[in-house]
Design a protein around this motif. Structure first.
Motif, PDB file in Angstrom:
ATOM      1  N   ILE A 233      31.565  11.497  37.681  1.00  0.00           N
ATOM      2  CA  ILE A 233      30.259  11.193  37.088  1.00  0.00           C
ATOM      3  C   ILE A 233      29.190  12.114  37.668  1.00  0.00           C
ATOM      4  N   VAL A 234      29.246  12.366  38.976  1.00  0.00           N
ATOM      5  CA  VAL A 234      28.269  13.264  39.611  1.00  0.00           C
ATOM      6  C   VAL A 234      28.345  14.654  38.993  1.00  0.00           C
ATOM      7  N   LEU A 235      29.554  15.145  38.737  1.00  0.00           N
ATOM      8  CA  LEU A 235      29.716  16.452  38.099  1.00  0.00           C
ATOM      9  C   LEU A 235      29.115  16.461  36.694  1.00  0.00           C
ATOM     10  N   GLU A 236      29.326  15.368  35.948  1.00  0.00           N
ATOM     11  CA  GLU A 236      28.761  15.266  34.600  1.00  0.00           C
ATOM     12  C   GLU A 236      27.235  15.254  34.657  1.00  0.00           C
ATOM     13  N   LEU A 237      26.686  14.532  35.638  1.00  0.00           N
ATOM     14  CA  LEU A 237      25.225  14.487  35.787  1.00  0.00           C
ATOM     15  C   LEU A 237      24.664  15.868  36.117  1.00  0.00           C
ATOM     16  N   GLU A 238      25.393  16.608  36.956  1.00  0.00           N
ATOM     17  CA  GLU A 238      24.951  17.954  37.320  1.00  0.00           C
ATOM     18  C   GLU A 238      24.970  18.878  36.101  1.00  0.00           C
ATOM     19  N   GLU A 239      26.018  18.768  35.278  1.00  0.00           N
ATOM     20  CA  GLU A 239      26.085  19.571  34.064  1.00  0.00           C
ATOM     21  C   GLU A 239      24.972  19.180  33.098  1.00  0.00           C
ATOM     22  N   CYS A 240      24.709  17.878  33.006  1.00  0.00           N
ATOM     23  CA  CYS A 240      23.632  17.397  32.139  1.00  0.00           C
ATOM     24  C   CYS A 240      22.285  17.936  32.609  1.00  0.00           C
ATOM     25  N   ARG A 241      22.070  17.909  33.927  1.00  0.00           N
ATOM     26  CA  ARG A 241      20.808  18.413  34.476  1.00  0.00           C
ATOM     27  C   ARG A 241      20.628  19.891  34.157  1.00  0.00           C
ATOM     28  N   LYS A 242      21.725  20.663  34.257  1.00  0.00           N
ATOM     29  CA  LYS A 242      21.651  22.099  33.963  1.00  0.00           C
ATOM     30  C   LYS A 242      21.308  22.337  32.498  1.00  0.00           C
ATOM     31  N   LYS A 243      21.909  21.544  31.603  1.00  0.00           N
ATOM     32  CA  LYS A 243      21.637  21.694  30.175  1.00  0.00           C
ATOM     33  C   LYS A 243      20.189  21.342  29.854  1.00  0.00           C
ATOM     34  N   ILE A 244      19.690  20.282  30.481  1.00  0.00           N
ATOM     35  CA  ILE A 244      18.301  19.877  30.248  1.00  0.00           C
ATOM     36  C   ILE A 244      17.342  20.935  30.785  1.00  0.00           C
ATOM     37  N   THR A 245      17.677  21.507  31.949  1.00  0.00           N
ATOM     38  CA  THR A 245      16.854  22.585  32.503  1.00  0.00           C
ATOM     39  C   THR A 245      16.824  23.784  31.566  1.00  0.00           C
ATOM     40  N   ALA A 246      17.955  24.094  30.949  1.00  0.00           N
ATOM     41  CA  ALA A 246      18.024  25.220  30.008  1.00  0.00           C
ATOM     42  C   ALA A 246      17.151  24.960  28.788  1.00  0.00           C
ATOM     43  N   ILE A 247      17.160  23.722  28.297  1.00  0.00           N
ATOM     44  CA  ILE A 247      16.310  23.365  27.153  1.00  0.00           C
ATOM     45  C   ILE A 247      14.842  23.549  27.519  1.00  0.00           C
ATOM     46  N   ALA A 248      14.473  23.085  28.721  1.00  0.00           N
ATOM     47  CA  ALA A 248      13.084  23.226  29.165  1.00  0.00           C
ATOM     48  C   ALA A 248      12.697  24.692  29.314  1.00  0.00           C
ATOM     49  N   ASP A 249      13.631  25.508  29.816  1.00  0.00           N
ATOM     50  CA  ASP A 249      13.354  26.941  30.004  1.00  0.00           C
ATOM     51  C   ASP A 249      13.125  27.650  28.667  1.00  0.00           C
ATOM     52  N   GLU A 250      13.774  27.146  27.617  1.00  0.00           N
ATOM     53  CA  GLU A 250      13.630  27.759  26.296  1.00  0.00           C
ATOM     54  C   GLU A 250      12.336  27.342  25.600  1.00  0.00           C
ATOM     55  N   CYS A 251      11.674  26.325  26.138  1.00  0.00           N
ATOM     56  CA  CYS A 251      10.440  25.817  25.515  1.00  0.00           C
ATOM     57  C   CYS A 251       9.266  26.726  25.870  1.00  0.00           C
ATOM     58  N   ASN A 252       8.726  27.409  24.883  1.00  0.00           N
ATOM     59  CA  ASN A 252       7.604  28.323  25.121  1.00  0.00           C
ATOM     60  C   ASN A 252       6.253  27.680  24.867  1.00  0.00           C
ATOM     61  N   ASP A 253       6.198  26.752  23.928  1.00  0.00           N
ATOM     62  CA  ASP A 253       4.934  26.100  23.569  1.00  0.00           C
ATOM     63  C   ASP A 253       4.824  24.765  24.314  1.00  0.00           C
ATOM     64  N   ILE A 254       4.607  24.825  25.625  1.00  0.00           N
ATOM     65  CA  ILE A 254       4.562  23.621  26.462  1.00  0.00           C
ATOM     66  C   ILE A 254       3.241  22.883  26.241  1.00  0.00           C
ATOM     67  N   THR A 255       3.331  21.568  26.029  1.00  0.00           N
ATOM     68  CA  THR A 255       2.126  20.765  25.795  1.00  0.00           C
ATOM     69  C   THR A 255       1.985  19.599  26.770  1.00  0.00           C
ATOM     70  N   GLN A 256       3.021  19.322  27.573  1.00  0.00           N
ATOM     71  CA  GLN A 256       2.979  18.152  28.424  1.00  0.00           C
ATOM     72  C   GLN A 256       3.951  18.324  29.593  1.00  0.00           C
ATOM     73  N   VAL A 257       3.649  17.653  30.711  1.00  0.00           N
ATOM     74  CA  VAL A 257       4.523  17.690  31.879  1.00  0.00           C
ATOM     75  C   VAL A 257       5.283  16.370  31.971  1.00  0.00           C
ATOM     76  N   TYR A 258       6.609  16.460  32.060  1.00  0.00           N
ATOM     77  CA  TYR A 258       7.473  15.283  32.176  1.00  0.00           C
ATOM     78  C   TYR A 258       8.248  15.342  33.494  1.00  0.00           C
ATOM     79  N   ARG A 259       8.739  14.179  33.905  1.00  0.00           N
ATOM     80  CA  ARG A 259       9.630  14.090  35.061  1.00  0.00           C
ATOM     81  C   ARG A 259      10.909  13.374  34.635  1.00  0.00           C
TER      82      ARG A 259
END
Length: 280
Positions: A233-259
């Protein structure tokens, strides 16, 4: 050998001291123990290897044996108590003492920036918001925060972020992020990060009442697993975190800060079928 105030792990410091003495003379663990007044010739070898710890009583004897004086003794005693501390609160107390001594003697420890960065949720949020609001005054940035924060708090955060190199001001009230990451020692940085996790965890609880479900997503599952499943499960969470980080990195028109908090923690002790729960 480095000055003592550049160390944060007393086991490593003592090991380096021993190796330096041995390199320049016929020094032995037996002699080291004898000078410090220990009966066991291998006691300090075990301390240096991390197999055992010094105590409040023995740390003074060791400091005297290796010739520490003045602020070196005070720093060494704080370093020992930092290494032996069982709680984050105690560790932070002694690490702050070490920082204070180091700064008094003109040595900068990078953990100070890490602690200040993670000491409040405001710093990471302001670091994200400021570049999105070119020309904005601290009061404007404060109003853009979802949590209550003052213009003075934002101004102090901006000053710290710029001084520490996390933001760069390119024009008046216009900031860009630098590529600098938060760095620290293996002893101090996890402690600073745990402090931030606690603060962000509190904000997550607050979000349940502060925001409607259409702008926040809070879900969870209670499950029974074993160690093998936990690691998968920890490995899956790490992969999920990496994918979410990649999505955020691709976002150019940022309008809000999330955690995003990813949390997986035990709700029971380990239980062996047919036996009582283990005390950890």
């Amino acid at each position: 050998m480095k000055p003592i105030i550049e160390y944060q792990d007393y086991h490593t410091f003592l090991s380096d001291y021993y190796e330096e003495r041995k390199r320049t003379s016929a020094f032995s663990w037996r002699e080291f123990a004898k000078i410090a007044g220990f009966v066991s010739p291998s006691y300090l070898k075990d301390v240096c290897g991390g197999k055992t710890n010094l105590s409040k009583v023995t740390m003074g004897r060791v400091a005297k044996a290796i010739g520490l004086v003045g602020h070196e003794v005070t720093y060494f005693e704080a370093m020992v108590q930092f290494g032996n501390a069982k709680t984050d609160e105690a560790k932070k107390k002694f690490l702050e003492q070490m920082h204070s001594i180091a700064l008094d003697h003109k040595v900068r420890i990078i953990d100070k920036d890490a602690f200040e960065y993670y000491d409040t949720w405001k710093n990471p949020v302001v670091r994200e918001l400021a570049p999105l609001m070119p020309g904005a005054m601290p009061g404007d940035i404060a109003k853009a925060c979802a949590q209550d924060v003052s213009a003075l708090d934002v101004r102090r955060s901006l000053q710290f972020l710029e001084r520490a190199g996390f933001l760069k001001q390119v024009q008046e009230n216009v900031y860009v992020q630098t590529e600098k990451s938060v760095e620290g020692s293996k002893e101090g940085l996890p402690l600073a990060i745990r402090s931030m996790h606690r603060a962000m965890g509190n904000l997550a609880v607050d979000s349940l009442n502060r925001f409607t479900p259409d702008v926040r997503n809070v879900t969870g599952i209670t499950m029974g697993i074993n160690r093998e499943a936990y690691e998968r499960i920890v490995l899956e969470l790490e992969e999920c975190r990496k994918k979410i980080t990649a999505i955020a990195d691709e976002c150019n028109d940022i309008t809000q800060v999330y955690r995003l908090n990813l949390q997986l923690f035990p709700l029971s002790k380990e239980v062996t079928k047919g036996k009582e729960a283990k005390d950890e």
